[in-house]
Scaffold this active site. Structure first.
Site, short mmCIF file in Angstrom:
data_model
loop_
_atom_site.label_atom_id
_atom_site.label_comp_id
_atom_site.label_asym_id
_atom_site.label_seq_id
_atom_site.Cartn_x
_atom_site.Cartn_y
_atom_site.Cartn_z
CB THR A 16 -0.92 -0.02 1.23
OG1 THR A 16 -1.82 -1.10 1.07
CG2 THR A 16 -1.72 1.26 1.38
CB SER A 62 2.67 -8.00 1.15
OG SER A 62 1.73 -7.83 2.19
CB THR A 95 0.51 -3.60 6.32
OG1 THR A 95 -0.77 -3.73 5.71
CG2 THR A 95 1.01 -2.18 6.23
CG ASP A 96 -2.58 -7.24 3.89
OD1 ASP A 96 -2.81 -6.48 4.85
OD2 ASP A 96 -3.27 -7.27 2.87
#
Ligand code: SIN
Length: 314
Positions: A16, A62, A95-96
């Site tokens: 992101t 990710s 971030t995932d």
């Protein structure tokens, strides 16, 4: 801290932080991994006065992180750590799956330089993106005297790579360390609260290039009505694939499992399948035994990485 001649290498992998939406007000309908690392760095004017190099290693959302990219990233970061011209490394990432990439790097890298993963919860195209400040803070951490090891820097917090957890789906303070943060970044100054931690030097070069040689490590959740019926099915799948198998049990509370799931896992373990018991809880370690190894303070995704490495070693 890098000397005056050492630079910080920034490696872009997507996420992101590199996301682009069609309108500035859109924080969810964007494409992750759309803006190149050169443009991200150029979007942070204070970085112009830093000694930097940057490169694009991947451009992924990710959620699609894969073993081949993990290996390329680990090898590239190790190469940078071995390079006397590089004082520290910053990685931009989605971030995932950030918490498992951070843990993988913590386990495999060797050396005393800082490796700082950073990310954002709002796309680069948003009215008020969090990525530029996070990137600047990450570079600041990578240039901090005494900094070493794999850490994650977001929203002014610095987390240990082996403790960090993603705890929120949307807010910019999406990450936490259940036992407290390692440091804060406060207006360009790093206030350190806990000791830095060197990586564990398993060896990035030992990660197989042939991804079919990576084991299958599956996660089984305990929940109401869970009967463990998937356990033998996963075992026969791994057998058909010719892959080694490990199982992570995402237990309730202190790693507790329904009697049926626990029985199925103990039977799999008796047949030679390594099993780790972790917790669905957002914080807190798993304590005690009960016939299955516990994950300690590792989150479920981190316990999965631990088992992958264990099986690769076997
Ligand atoms: C991703 O993980 O690549 C997308 C989501 C994010 O970075 O917040």
């Amino acid at each position: 801290m890098p000397s005056a001649t050492q630079r910080v290498l920034i490696i872009g992998t997507g996420g992101t932080i590199a996301g682009q939406a069609s309108t500035a007000a859109d924080h969810v309908g964007y494409r992750a991994g759309a803006v190149g690392i050169e443009a991200l760095v150029a979007g942070v004017p204070p970085l112009a006065s830093h000694q930097l190099a940057f490169e694009q290693l991947a451009q992924l959302d990710s959620k699609d992180m894969d073993f081949a990219t993990w290996r390329r990233l680990a090898l590239r970061v190790q190469q940078a750590m071995d390079d006397s011209a590089v004082g520290g490394v910053v990685i931009t990432h989605g971030t995932d799956t950030l918490e498992e990439t951070a843990y993988l790097l913590h386990r495999v890298l060797r050396g005393g330089k800082p490796v700082v993963l950073t990310a954002a919860m709002r796309p680069a195209s948003s009215l008020s993106p969090d990525g530029p400040q996070n990137l600047l803070d990450a570079v600041t951490v990578a240039q901090t005297a005494g900094a070493c090891g794999v850490v994650v820097c977001l929203d002014g917090r610095v987390h240990r790579g082996d403790r960090v957890r993603k705890v929120h789906s949307y807010r910019v303070d999406a990450f936490d360390s259940p036992d407290g943060v390692l440091a804060w970044v406060e207006s360009g100054a790093v206030r350190v609260l806990q000791p830095w931690l060197a990586p564990l030097a398993w060896g990035a070069e030992r990660l197989p290039a042939d991804t079919s040689l990576w084991p299958r490590v599956s996660v089984l959740w305990n929940a109401a009505g869970e009967d463990g019926a998937l356990v033998p099915l996963i075992e026969s799948l791994a057998q058909r694939e010719g892959r080694r198998l490990g199982l992570v049990a995402a237990g309730t509370g202190n790693g507790t499992l329904s009697s049926d799931l626990e029985r199925a896992l103990l039977q799999a373990q008796a047949r030679g399948v390594p099993v780790i018991r972790a917790t669905r809880c957002a914080a807190g370690p798993v304590l005690g035994g009960g016939g299955l190894r516990n994950a300690g303070a590792l989150s479920v995704p981190q316990a999965r990485v631990a088992l992958l490495l264990e099986l690769l070693e076997a």
